[in-house]
Scaffold this active site. Sequence first.
Site, PDB file in Angstrom:
ATOM      1  N   ILE A  87     -60.286  11.663 -59.440  1.00 51.42           N
ATOM      2  CA  ILE A  87     -60.955  12.854 -59.471  1.00 51.42           C
ATOM      3  C   ILE A  87     -62.624  12.400 -60.574  1.00 51.42           C
ATOM      4  CG2 ILE A  87     -59.890  14.626 -61.383  1.00 51.42           C
ATOM      5  CD1 ILE A  87     -57.369  13.913 -60.803  1.00 51.42           C
TER       6      ILE A  87
ATOM      7  N   ASP B 235     -67.122   3.081 -66.350  1.00 51.84           N
ATOM      8  CA  ASP B 235     -65.926   3.437 -65.754  1.00 51.84           C
ATOM      9  C   ASP B 235     -65.718   1.277 -65.446  1.00 51.84           C
ATOM     10  OD1 ASP B 235     -64.426   4.493 -62.920  1.00 51.84           O
ATOM     11  OD2 ASP B 235     -64.600   2.615 -62.938  1.00 51.84           O
ATOM     12  N   ASN B 236     -65.068   0.923 -65.527  1.00 52.11           N
ATOM     13  CA  ASN B 236     -65.037  -0.733 -65.161  1.00 52.11           C
ATOM     14  C   ASN B 236     -64.583  -1.348 -63.852  1.00 52.11           C
ATOM     15  OD1 ASN B 236     -62.544  -0.243 -65.345  1.00 52.11           O
ATOM     16  ND2 ASN B 236     -60.938  -1.889 -66.930  1.00 52.11           N
TER      17      ASN B 236
ATOM     18  N   GLY C 105     -60.981   1.985 -59.964  1.00 58.63           N
ATOM     19  CA  GLY C 105     -62.259   3.154 -59.635  1.00 58.63           C
ATOM     20  C   GLY C 105     -62.835   2.105 -58.886  1.00 58.63           C
TER      21      GLY C 105
ATOM     22  N   LEU D  75     -61.003   9.896 -68.575  1.00 57.30           N
ATOM     23  CA  LEU D  75     -59.724  10.038 -66.996  1.00 57.30           C
ATOM     24  C   LEU D  75     -59.754   8.852 -66.829  1.00 57.30           C
ATOM     25  CD1 LEU D  75     -62.755  11.536 -64.118  1.00 57.30           C
ATOM     26  CD2 LEU D  75     -59.755  12.991 -65.914  1.00 57.30           C
TER      27      LEU D  75
ATOM     28  N   ALA E 253     -56.988  13.644 -70.313  1.00 56.07           N
ATOM     29  CA  ALA E 253     -56.530  14.224 -68.665  1.00 56.07           C
ATOM     30  C   ALA E 253     -54.403  13.074 -69.310  1.00 56.07           C
ATOM     31  CB  ALA E 253     -57.209  12.927 -68.036  1.00 56.07           C
TER      32      ALA E 253
ATOM     33  N   TYR F 291     -45.794   4.377 -68.347  1.00 54.90           N
ATOM     34  CA  TYR F 291     -47.041   5.268 -67.731  1.00 54.90           C
ATOM     35  C   TYR F 291     -46.645   6.440 -68.900  1.00 54.90           C
ATOM     36  CZ  TYR F 291     -49.862   7.741 -65.297  1.00 54.90           C
ATOM     37  OH  TYR F 291     -50.569   8.376 -65.001  1.00 54.90           O
TER      38      TYR F 291
END
Length: 331
Positions: free
Chosen positions: A12, A31-32, A36, A76, A117, A149
Amino acid sequence: MHVLITGGAGFIGSHLTRALLERGDTVSVLDNLSTGDIENIRAFAHHPLYSFAIDDLRNELVLDRLASQADAIVHLAAAVGVQLVVERPTETIETNVLGTHAVLAAARRYRCRTLLASTSEVYGKGVRVPFAEEDDILLGASSRSRWSYAASKLLDEFLGLAAHREYGLPVTVVRFFNTVGPGQRGRYGMVVPRFVRAALRGEPITIYGDGEQSRCFCHVRDTVRAVVDLLNCPEATAGQIYNIGSSQEVTINQLAQTVLERAKSTSELQHIPYSEAYAPGFEDMRRRVPDTTKINRAIGWAPKSDLNQILDDVIEHERTRLAEAMPSTPK
Ligand code: UDP
């Protein structure tokens, strides 16, 4: 507007990055690369309004610097995908709760407009269908790791809404319902890319359980449009939760059949028990349908793409990837 997207290299996130850059916004991605993928963002690498940091959300210095430059944060970054959650529950809980805590702390320091998100998973087994934002929530027992989760994302929501209530931070929570489209990976269990890839390769399509469980699939393009429109409406939407999803409900058996038809595939359909697909005692949601009245009233949003359009887009994308991955035939 300068937007920081955590998890911007994800499915996304990368679609959102493209949409914002096309509008002329400046985008920083943090982002790690745990779930991703660098492939998702390669196309933006040289864009003058784009920057990218490979780092963990828990690196406070980096997060602080990026937040200090941003007008808005779209958070996100999360551990996602049912398979990942079942396999690595500790990582899921820590990533989600500690990550959101860190993002909200940074957002408070710089008064950033923040969009968190969340997920339709928070409705758990659901008390009625369709699921509306103010409905009660029914999760399974904590001995079943799937529910960690939902519980972790629910805590994220509480943190976000508390930051709005106590500190006046303009936070909006969005609950995504089965967002799909080109570029989604099947690695962590997502059904649409898995079915499409199997169909294109002529491999069996594996349906979990009896296949009569249903979902509503929303095109990522529609999801991203909702996010962008909400970002632009802080006054009306701060402190609120919105469902973002399609109301076209299909069973997983129907989905498999439609994938076969649209991809013109002759793959066979196989049913396997949940215990084999995930873990013994796995609990699935029978139906998951969003009530989107609230977001429609707030910003006039409704999805534009139906399931056939979604599948055609995913099939075309996967066909191209498959062709690129094939060694070229010697002349
Ligand atoms: N599913 C399936 N085959 C797969 C992957 C998923 O039958 O290869 C089923 C899964 O059990 C669920 C639905 O498809 O009922 C949607 O799964 P997904 O992981 O995409 O999203 P969820 O709605 O479970 O978060």
